[in-house]
Every structure is written in C-alpha cells, then in structure tokens.
Design a protein around this motif. Structure first.
Motif, PDB file in Angstrom:
ATOM      1  N   THR A 247      86.501 -61.190  21.513  1.00 50.32           N
ATOM      2  CA  THR A 247      87.491 -60.240  21.005  1.00 50.32           C
ATOM      3  C   THR A 247      87.564 -60.246  19.487  1.00 50.32           C
ATOM      4  N   ASP A 248      87.379 -61.396  18.849  1.00 52.86           N
ATOM      5  CA  ASP A 248      87.317 -61.396  17.381  1.00 52.86           C
ATOM      6  C   ASP A 248      86.138 -60.551  16.898  1.00 52.86           C
ATOM      7  N   ALA A 249      85.002 -60.675  17.588  1.00 52.13           N
ATOM      8  CA  ALA A 249      83.811 -59.936  17.158  1.00 52.13           C
ATOM      9  C   ALA A 249      84.024 -58.431  17.238  1.00 52.13           C
ATOM     10  N   ILE A 250      84.566 -57.952  18.375  1.00 51.94           N
ATOM     11  CA  ILE A 250      84.666 -56.508  18.549  1.00 51.94           C
ATOM     12  C   ILE A 250      85.897 -55.914  17.881  1.00 51.94           C
ATOM     13  N   LEU A 251      86.947 -56.715  17.675  1.00 46.80           N
ATOM     14  CA  LEU A 251      88.180 -56.166  17.088  1.00 46.80           C
ATOM     15  C   LEU A 251      88.336 -56.496  15.612  1.00 46.80           C
ATOM     16  N   LEU A 252      87.779 -57.637  15.173  1.00 42.63           N
ATOM     17  CA  LEU A 252      87.930 -58.052  13.779  1.00 42.63           C
ATOM     18  C   LEU A 252      86.618 -58.005  13.005  1.00 42.63           C
ATOM     19  N   GLY A 253      85.497 -57.896  13.707  1.00 45.35           N
ATOM     20  CA  GLY A 253      84.213 -57.819  13.031  1.00 45.35           C
ATOM     21  C   GLY A 253      83.739 -59.140  12.473  1.00 45.35           C
ATOM     22  N   ARG A 254      84.055 -60.235  13.138  1.00 45.94           N
ATOM     23  CA  ARG A 254      83.604 -61.555  12.700  1.00 45.94           C
ATOM     24  C   ARG A 254      83.737 -62.543  13.855  1.00 45.94           C
ATOM     25  N   TYR A 255      83.075 -63.678  13.702  1.00 46.93           N
ATOM     26  CA  TYR A 255      83.245 -64.765  14.656  1.00 46.93           C
ATOM     27  C   TYR A 255      84.307 -65.735  14.140  1.00 46.93           C
ATOM     28  N   PRO A 256      85.033 -66.388  15.025  1.00 48.69           N
ATOM     29  CA  PRO A 256      86.104 -67.297  14.591  1.00 48.69           C
ATOM     30  C   PRO A 256      85.558 -68.436  13.729  1.00 48.69           C
ATOM     31  N   ASP A 266      73.429 -72.195  16.147  1.00 48.20           N
ATOM     32  CA  ASP A 266      72.302 -71.378  15.704  1.00 48.20           C
ATOM     33  C   ASP A 266      72.806 -69.970  15.413  1.00 48.20           C
ATOM     34  N   TRP A 267      72.927 -69.649  14.133  1.00 48.83           N
ATOM     35  CA  TRP A 267      73.410 -68.337  13.718  1.00 48.83           C
ATOM     36  C   TRP A 267      72.268 -67.443  13.243  1.00 48.83           C
ATOM     37  N   SER A 268      71.048 -67.825  13.542  1.00 48.53           N
ATOM     38  CA  SER A 268      69.903 -67.074  13.038  1.00 48.53           C
ATOM     39  C   SER A 268      69.835 -65.656  13.590  1.00 48.53           C
ATOM     40  N   ALA A 269      70.494 -65.409  14.726  1.00 46.88           N
ATOM     41  CA  ALA A 269      70.453 -64.074  15.335  1.00 46.88           C
ATOM     42  C   ALA A 269      71.330 -63.074  14.605  1.00 46.88           C
ATOM     43  N   VAL A 270      72.263 -63.554  13.787  1.00 46.13           N
ATOM     44  CA  VAL A 270      73.222 -62.662  13.127  1.00 46.13           C
ATOM     45  C   VAL A 270      72.579 -62.085  11.869  1.00 46.13           C
ATOM     46  N   LEU A 271      72.326 -60.801  11.896  1.00 48.14           N
ATOM     47  CA  LEU A 271      71.699 -60.117  10.771  1.00 48.14           C
ATOM     48  C   LEU A 271      72.699 -59.193  10.070  1.00 48.14           C
ATOM     49  N   GLU A 272      72.349 -58.813   8.870  1.00 45.45           N
ATOM     50  CA  GLU A 272      73.208 -57.927   8.098  1.00 45.45           C
ATOM     51  C   GLU A 272      73.459 -56.623   8.855  1.00 45.45           C
ATOM     52  N   ASN A 273      74.700 -56.196   8.829  1.00 47.03           N
ATOM     53  CA  ASN A 273      75.158 -54.947   9.459  1.00 47.03           C
ATOM     54  C   ASN A 273      75.296 -55.035  10.976  1.00 47.03           C
ATOM     55  N   ASP A 274      75.024 -56.198  11.584  1.00 50.05           N
ATOM     56  CA  ASP A 274      75.198 -56.309  13.037  1.00 50.05           C
ATOM     57  C   ASP A 274      76.637 -56.024  13.456  1.00 50.05           C
ATOM     58  N   PHE A 275      77.602 -56.503  12.665  1.00 48.09           N
ATOM     59  CA  PHE A 275      78.989 -56.327  13.083  1.00 48.09           C
ATOM     60  C   PHE A 275      79.443 -54.875  12.974  1.00 48.09           C
ATOM     61  N   GLU A 276      78.745 -54.077  12.196  1.00 50.27           N
ATOM     62  CA  GLU A 276      79.059 -52.649  12.206  1.00 50.27           C
ATOM     63  C   GLU A 276      78.775 -52.051  13.577  1.00 50.27           C
ATOM     64  N   ILE A 277      77.745 -52.567  14.236  1.00 51.16           N
ATOM     65  CA  ILE A 277      77.420 -52.103  15.593  1.00 51.16           C
ATOM     66  C   ILE A 277      78.354 -52.731  16.605  1.00 51.16           C
ATOM     67  N   ILE A 278      78.535 -54.051  16.502  1.00 55.12           N
ATOM     68  CA  ILE A 278      79.386 -54.766  17.464  1.00 55.12           C
ATOM     69  C   ILE A 278      80.811 -54.242  17.427  1.00 55.12           C
ATOM     70  N   GLN A 279      81.271 -53.864  16.240  1.00 59.67           N
ATOM     71  CA  GLN A 279      82.653 -53.414  16.073  1.00 59.67           C
ATOM     72  C   GLN A 279      82.815 -51.911  16.312  1.00 59.67           C
ATOM     73  N   THR A 280      81.825 -51.272  16.893  1.00 59.64           N
ATOM     74  CA  THR A 280      81.990 -49.877  17.305  1.00 59.64           C
ATOM     75  C   THR A 280      83.291 -49.764  18.100  1.00 59.64           C
ATOM     76  N   PRO A 281      84.191 -48.871  17.733  1.00 59.37           N
ATOM     77  CA  PRO A 281      85.528 -48.864  18.342  1.00 59.37           C
ATOM     78  C   PRO A 281      85.494 -48.781  19.870  1.00 59.37           C
ATOM     79  N   VAL A 282      86.367 -49.571  20.496  1.00 64.84           N
ATOM     80  CA  VAL A 282      86.525 -49.547  21.944  1.00 64.84           C
ATOM     81  C   VAL A 282      87.861 -48.891  22.280  1.00 64.84           C
TER      82      VAL A 282
END
Length: 458
Positions: A247-256, A266-282
């Motif tokens: 819920t932090d990822a999709i509503l706040l755009g970050r991980y706790p 391992d945070w290697s999967a997190v790339l620039e602008n990923d949270f713009e996609i993850i935070q697409t409004p629900v």
C-alpha cells in the motif's frame, strides 16, 4: 446499515476450482509443474478436476442467482489465455471467460475479475518468473488482451492478489508454486516486479474499460510475543512487509523506510521512474483478512528474520486459526490513519473460514459456526462504515469448497458444499443465511442490531 450499491458477493480462484487443466489449449502452469513433485500436498491430490467449474459454470451461476448475489469475484487463468505467457492468445481459453462474464451479466451479477491469483504459465519460470522484470511486461500484455476482450462488460477489476503473500509462500517458504526458497531480502525483486506488473496492467485495462481497478493485500494485526527489543524489531519488519509495503508503494510511491533494516535486501530491481508506473492511480483497494499474528525474533535466522504464529482468540477454524472479528476493524482503522485522504474505497475481497463441514444423511450441511464468523465480521464492517471509512463490498471466501493448495481437499471453505467424487453441490446453511441477509439488505430491513442479522442456531 450497508449503503446502496454495496457489493455482496463471493470469491474464488481459477486453479482452485476450474479443473480441466489439459483442455481447450490451456498451457502448463507453475502449479501443474510444482505438483508433479511427490509429497507436496498432504492428501496427494491436485487441481486436475478441483470443483469442475470449467464444465459446471452454468450450474454455479444458477446457484449464485438463487443466493441473490450482487457480485462474483473470479480469477483468470493466464495459462488458458496465453499458454506460454506471451504471444498469441488462445481463443478457446479466453472464450471461457467471455461466456462467464455474459452469463453473470444475464443474471444481474457484477463480474469482478482478478487477473492474477497465484497461477501463471510455467514457461515464464524458465526465464525467472516474477524475479525477472520481463514478467511484468508480459503481465501488462496479458492484461491488454483480456481487457480488450471483456473490458466493455467488466467494470470491476483487481490486478494481482496479495503480492507479499505470494512472494512469501512461493519464493521464500517454498510452500506454493514455484516452490523457491530465497531469503526475504533476496526475494524483494519478486514483490517489486509484481507491483510493476500491477501498474502496467492497470494502464492496459484503462485503455479498454471505464472501470474500477485496484489490487488486493492480505493484512493482519501484528504484535510482538514479548517486550524484548528483538521481538519488537521482528514484529516491525513483518508488519511492514505484510501490511504496509504494497500500500505504501501504490499510494505513496515509495517503500517503507523500515525495510532498510531487512538483511540481504536486494533493491537492484528498482529502476528510475518505476514508481510512476506502480503509483498509477487505483480506484479501490482489496483487503483480505482472516486472523491476527504474533511475531518473535528468529533464532537462528533462516530465510526470514522473524517467526510468526496466528494468535488471539477462540474458537479456532480447521486451519487452526483463531476467530478474531475485531482484528478486521483494527486493520481498517490503521489503514485510515496511515493514508488519510489517499486511501481509496476498500473492498473486503476475502473473508471466511474453513470448518468441519459434513453432509448429513438428510442431505444437509449445517455450519452455524461459519454463520457466526460471517455475521460477527460483517458487524465489525458495518461499524467501520458508520465511523466514516468507505467500504464498497464484501466477498466471502469462498463460494465453493475447493483445492486448497498444499492442503489439497482436506479443508472446506465454501458456503456451497462440493462432493468431490460426484461434483454434486449442496448449499450449506451459511449460504441460505447469506441469501436472507442480502434479501433483507435489499429491502432495507437489515440493521446491525437486528436479531435477523445473527445466526439462529449455535
């Protein structure tokens, strides 16, 4: 009182009820491959037939009509639609869901589609499964195909069911397909790619459907088993992973930030602008609730930096889980406090219990303890609504007795009893009770303090 427009429904998952694993061009799924290994299911069973819903869907929709349901939450088998997880669509597989949606609408039951519920094409595992970023893109393509076909008629969607639960049971504990055993920190790319896939799928659905879209999260009140610093830290980590990361990822755009203390993260999967996609409004947030959890530090540290146990009340279900309706209210309040105006409307996408159901010589299945369970949780839900939390629906888990993953057919969750030898369906007393509840609600007669809301027999 529950508001008008509230969705009273039931829920299922494709692999647990459909059967027909080799019919009409369906491809191999991760569960098909996983269950070829001996000893993984307690009764030695599999999902080859399950509740045979693939062939009996018309009968099942007839039962839903009899119950007066307003909605049915089902999941779509990716392996039926795209047998290899990409490329051409299997027309016969997609046509099944086309018919199902039309059948629901003909009966005035809202279809609520879940795109991913623990089941994916096995071919995707050859390239890493959800550990691989490519799977997120493939999932977005899958959503595009499905939405293009049924998005004109399906107005309610969930993309992914319970990302952390899937990561934990499938990639850390190895209990569910594909059965990997990574450390929690090493499995974080799985969670990230699931959430990335959610964002891509949300965008794909929106391009074809004016719909409510969200995902579901499995939440529990958590508490440390003692006041030691070690147990407190373990509880913080588990509560963060289970209740807040998605819920932090999709509503706040970050991980706790608490996850910074996770060993081997391992945070290697997190790339620039990923949270713009993850935070697409629900448009809404699905919530699964079954029981509270007690957390202690792990000694010695294994794949997880904590040990957990269900806790908090009597009596227990046949899963060994305590029945604590107040925990649902606690979770709802915490969500409201944490996210405030950012919190979208909530839907209880799974709530229910397994019980020792037996078919009597008279052909009845009486389950008064399930009725009490459902009634008490709905009373908590009504109180949350009255306190100002917006809740748009409630889905009983589950509609049918089904294949319960590694527990096979040893647990009965449905409000409809399934004789797995004959596939005969029998409405349990909880199903009749649910029908009466819905009828009363539709006629504006059911208030939470009315005796008619509660079971008549113990």
């Amino acid at each position: 009182m529950f508001p008008r427009g509230f969705l009273f429904g039931v829920a299922t998952a494709a692999y647990q009820i459909e059967g027909a694993l080799t019919e009409d061009g369906r491809g191999e799924s991760v569960w098909d491959r996983f269950l070829r290994q001996p000893g993984l299911v307690v009764d030695g069973s599999d999902g080859a037939v399950a509740a045979d819903h693939y062939h009996r869907w018309r009968e099942d929709l007839g039962i839903m009509t009899e119950l007066g349901l307003g909605a049915y939450r089902f999941s779509i088998s990716w392996s039926r639609v795209q047998p290899d997880g990409g490329g051409a669509v299997n027309e016969a597989g997609l046509a099944f869901y086309d018919r199902l949606v039309d059948g629901l609408l003909e009966r005035n039951i809202e279809p609520v589609a879940t795109l991913f519920h623990s089941d994916m094409p096995a071919a995707l595992m050859d390239n890493g499964g959800w550990r691989a970023r490519e799977t997120s893109a493939r999932f977005g393509d899958f959503a595009e195909h499905v939405a293009r076909r049924i998005g004109d008629r399906v107005s309610n969607w969930f993309t992914i069911a319970e990302p952390y639960t899937l990561m934990r049971h499938s990639y850390v504990l190895g209990e569910h397909a594909p059965g990997l055993r990574l450390s929690t920190g090493a499995a974080l790319p799985v969670m990230h790619h699931l959430l990335l896939g959610h964002g891509l799928a949300t965008r794909a659905i929106r391009s074809h459907s004016k719909a409510r879209i969200g995902l579901t999260n499995h939440s529990s009140p958590c508490q440390p088993v003692s006041q030691t610093a070690e147990d407190g830290a373990a509880n913080t980590m588990f509560e963060t992973l289970r209740n807040h990361t998605v819920t932090d990822a999709i509503l706040l755009g970050r991980y706790p930030e608490e996850l910074e203390a996770l060993p081997d993260a391992d945070w290697s999967a997190v790339l620039e602008n990923d949270f713009e996609i993850i935070q697409t409004p629900v448009d809404w947030l699905g919530l699964t609730y079954f029981h509270p959890i007690a957390v202690s530090s792990a000694a010695p540290y294994g794949s997880e930096p904590f040990d957990i146990a269900v806790t908090g009340g009597e009596p227990e279900t046949t899963m060994g889980w305590p029945i604590v309706p107040a925990g649902l209210g606690e979770i709802l309040t915490r969500l409201q406090d944490r996210y405030g105006d950012r919190l979208p409307p909530i839907v209880i996408t799974e709530n229910g219990c397994s019980m020792p159901d037996r078919l009597s010589d008279e052909g009845r299945v009486d389950d008064p303890r399930r009725i009490r369970f459902l009634a008490d949780h709905l009373k908590v839900l009504a109180g949350a609504i009255q306190s100002g939390i917006r809740i748009d629906g409630y889905f009983i888990w589950s509609f049918l007795d089904h294949f319960e993953w590694e527990l096979g057919y040893t647990k009965r969750w449905g409000i409809v009893y399934v004789d797995f030898e004959t596939q005969r369906r029998t409405l349990k007393s909880s199903a009749h009770w649910y029908r009466e509840l819905i009828e009363g609600w539709r006629s504006a007669q059911v208030l939470m303090d009315r005796p008619s809301f509660l079971p008549t027999r113990e």
